[in-house]
Design a protein around this motif. Structure first.
Motif, mmCIF file in Angstrom:
data_model
loop_
_atom_site.group_PDB
_atom_site.id
_atom_site.type_symbol
_atom_site.label_atom_id
_atom_site.label_comp_id
_atom_site.label_asym_id
_atom_site.label_seq_id
_atom_site.Cartn_x
_atom_site.Cartn_y
_atom_site.Cartn_z
ATOM 1 N N TYR A 31 0.776 -1.204 -0.024
ATOM 2 C CA TYR A 31 -0.043 -0.017 -0.089
ATOM 3 C C TYR A 31 0.947 1.268 -0.013
ATOM 4 N N CYS A 32 0.492 2.300 -0.664
ATOM 5 C CA CYS A 32 1.118 3.433 -0.639
ATOM 6 C C CYS A 32 0.125 4.581 0.347
ATOM 7 N N ALA A 33 0.909 5.485 1.034
ATOM 8 C CA ALA A 33 -0.014 6.436 1.770
ATOM 9 C C ALA A 33 0.703 7.691 1.858
ATOM 10 N N ALA A 34 -0.180 8.693 2.236
ATOM 11 C CA ALA A 34 0.139 10.031 2.143
ATOM 12 C C ALA A 34 -0.023 10.771 3.718
ATOM 13 N N ARG A 35 0.719 11.803 3.898
ATOM 14 C CA ARG A 35 0.594 12.296 5.282
ATOM 15 C C ARG A 35 1.183 13.642 5.228
ATOM 16 N N SER A 36 0.868 14.500 5.770
ATOM 17 C CA SER A 36 1.464 15.863 5.180
ATOM 18 C C SER A 36 3.320 16.036 5.952
ATOM 19 N N TYR A 37 4.054 16.267 5.005
ATOM 20 C CA TYR A 37 5.328 16.892 5.112
ATOM 21 C C TYR A 37 6.264 15.652 5.442
ATOM 22 N N TYR A 38 6.130 15.193 6.935
ATOM 23 C CA TYR A 38 7.316 14.323 7.297
ATOM 24 C C TYR A 38 6.706 13.017 7.329
ATOM 25 N N TYR A 39 7.508 11.838 6.688
ATOM 26 C CA TYR A 39 7.147 10.527 6.847
ATOM 27 C C TYR A 39 6.891 10.023 8.380
ATOM 28 N N SER A 40 6.324 8.790 8.626
ATOM 29 C CA SER A 40 6.180 8.221 9.813
ATOM 30 C C SER A 40 6.105 6.790 9.654
ATOM 31 N N GLU A 41 6.700 6.077 10.719
ATOM 32 C CA GLU A 41 6.433 4.590 10.395
ATOM 33 C C GLU A 41 5.045 4.114 10.955
ATOM 34 N N TYR A 42 4.340 4.864 11.605
ATOM 35 C CA TYR A 42 3.266 4.402 12.316
ATOM 36 C C TYR A 42 1.836 4.563 11.227
ATOM 37 N N ALA A 43 1.547 3.369 10.658
ATOM 38 C CA ALA A 43 0.303 3.450 9.634
ATOM 39 C C ALA A 43 -0.993 4.316 9.973
ATOM 40 N N ALA A 44 -1.014 4.337 11.287
ATOM 41 C CA ALA A 44 -2.209 5.161 11.610
ATOM 42 C C ALA A 44 -2.199 6.781 11.396
ATOM 43 N N SER A 45 -0.902 7.238 11.608
ATOM 44 C CA SER A 45 -0.813 8.578 11.264
ATOM 45 C C SER A 45 -1.035 9.210 9.796
ATOM 46 N N TYR A 46 -1.107 8.203 8.812
ATOM 47 C CA TYR A 46 -1.621 8.760 7.378
ATOM 48 C C TYR A 46 -2.914 8.700 7.264
ATOM 49 N N ASN A 47 -3.095 9.779 6.555
ATOM 50 C CA ASN A 47 -4.549 10.227 6.167
ATOM 51 C C ASN A 47 -5.173 9.504 4.735
ATOM 52 N N TYR A 48 -4.139 9.226 3.826
ATOM 53 C CA TYR A 48 -4.750 8.686 2.709
ATOM 54 C C TYR A 48 -3.870 7.670 2.420
ATOM 55 N N TRP A 49 -4.770 6.607 1.735
ATOM 56 C CA TRP A 49 -4.277 5.043 1.263
ATOM 57 C C TRP A 49 -4.975 4.808 -0.128
ATOM 58 N N GLY A 50 -3.958 4.010 -0.702
ATOM 59 C CA GLY A 50 -4.539 3.315 -1.932
ATOM 60 C C GLY A 50 -5.018 2.302 -1.992
ATOM 61 N N GLN A 51 -5.365 1.454 -2.609
ATOM 62 C CA GLN A 51 -6.131 0.024 -2.561
ATOM 63 C C GLN A 51 -5.390 -0.745 -2.585
ATOM 64 N N GLY A 52 -4.015 -0.917 -2.713
ATOM 65 C CA GLY A 52 -2.938 -1.811 -2.629
ATOM 66 C C GLY A 52 -2.958 -2.569 -3.906
ATOM 67 N N THR A 53 -1.721 -3.295 -3.986
ATOM 68 C CA THR A 53 -1.227 -4.021 -4.989
ATOM 69 C C THR A 53 -0.438 -5.176 -4.650
ATOM 70 N N GLN A 54 -0.972 -6.545 -5.107
ATOM 71 C CA GLN A 54 -0.229 -7.666 -4.507
ATOM 72 C C GLN A 54 1.010 -7.882 -5.244
ATOM 73 N N VAL A 55 1.857 -8.248 -4.313
ATOM 74 C CA VAL A 55 3.366 -8.705 -4.845
ATOM 75 C C VAL A 55 3.600 -10.118 -4.341
ATOM 76 N N THR A 56 3.792 -11.122 -5.091
ATOM 77 C CA THR A 56 4.051 -12.466 -4.624
ATOM 78 C C THR A 56 5.442 -13.041 -5.237
ATOM 79 N N VAL A 57 6.006 -13.278 -4.365
ATOM 80 C CA VAL A 57 7.821 -13.847 -4.637
ATOM 81 C C VAL A 57 7.728 -15.284 -4.506
ATOM 82 N N SER A 58 7.934 -16.188 -5.644
ATOM 83 C CA SER A 58 8.128 -17.552 -5.311
ATOM 84 C C SER A 58 9.485 -17.846 -5.089
ATOM 85 N N SER A 59 9.529 -18.969 -4.536
ATOM 86 C CA SER A 59 10.912 -19.513 -4.303
ATOM 87 C C SER A 59 11.483 -20.622 -5.070
#
Length: 123
Positions: free
Chosen positions: A95-123
């Motif tokens: 998922y990508c997310a946006a918040r004002s000015y400075y990044y954070s590692e806390y998901a709850a602090s982001y105001n806007y989110w995309g719908q997500g994209t699946q990444v699958t890595v096979s061994s």
């Protein structure tokens, strides 16, 4: 209001590469910090990488440092996540997310989110 749309996910073999893109709407994209997060089935959403507003300093989770690169193109209102040397444990919805000015590692602090994209890595 910011709308985010991710793309670029898919299935790749271990050791391969993918580049995720996140296109944002709105005229003030450069004033937002952007973050990439990932969520595996049954797990919490974890921080992967972040980039501050403007040209942006970048930050990474230890698990992806040296393999992933976050970047932004403010003229295109787009943030990217280049993922190299992929491992099966990188499999998740990203998922990508946006918040004002400075990044954070806390998901709850982001105001806007995309719908997500699946990444699958096979061994």
């Amino acid at each position: 209001q910011v709308q985010l749309v991710e793309s670029g996910g898919g299935l790749v073999q271990a050791g391969g590469s993918l580049r995720l893109s996140c296109a944002a709407s709105g005229r003030t994209f450069s004033s937002y910090a952007m973050g990439w997060f990932r969520q595996a089935p049954g797990k919490e959403r974890f921080f992967v990488a972040g980039i501050n507003w403007g040209p942006g300093s970048t930050y990474y989770a230890d698990s992806v440092k040296g393999r992933f690169t976050i970047s932004r193109d403010n003229a295109k209102n787009t943030v990217y996540l280049q993922m190299n040397s992929l491992k099966p444990e990188d499999t998740a919805v990203y998922y990508c997310a946006a918040r004002s000015y400075y990044y954070s590692e806390y998901a709850a602090s982001y105001n806007y989110w995309g719908q997500g994209t699946q990444v699958t890595v096979s061994s």
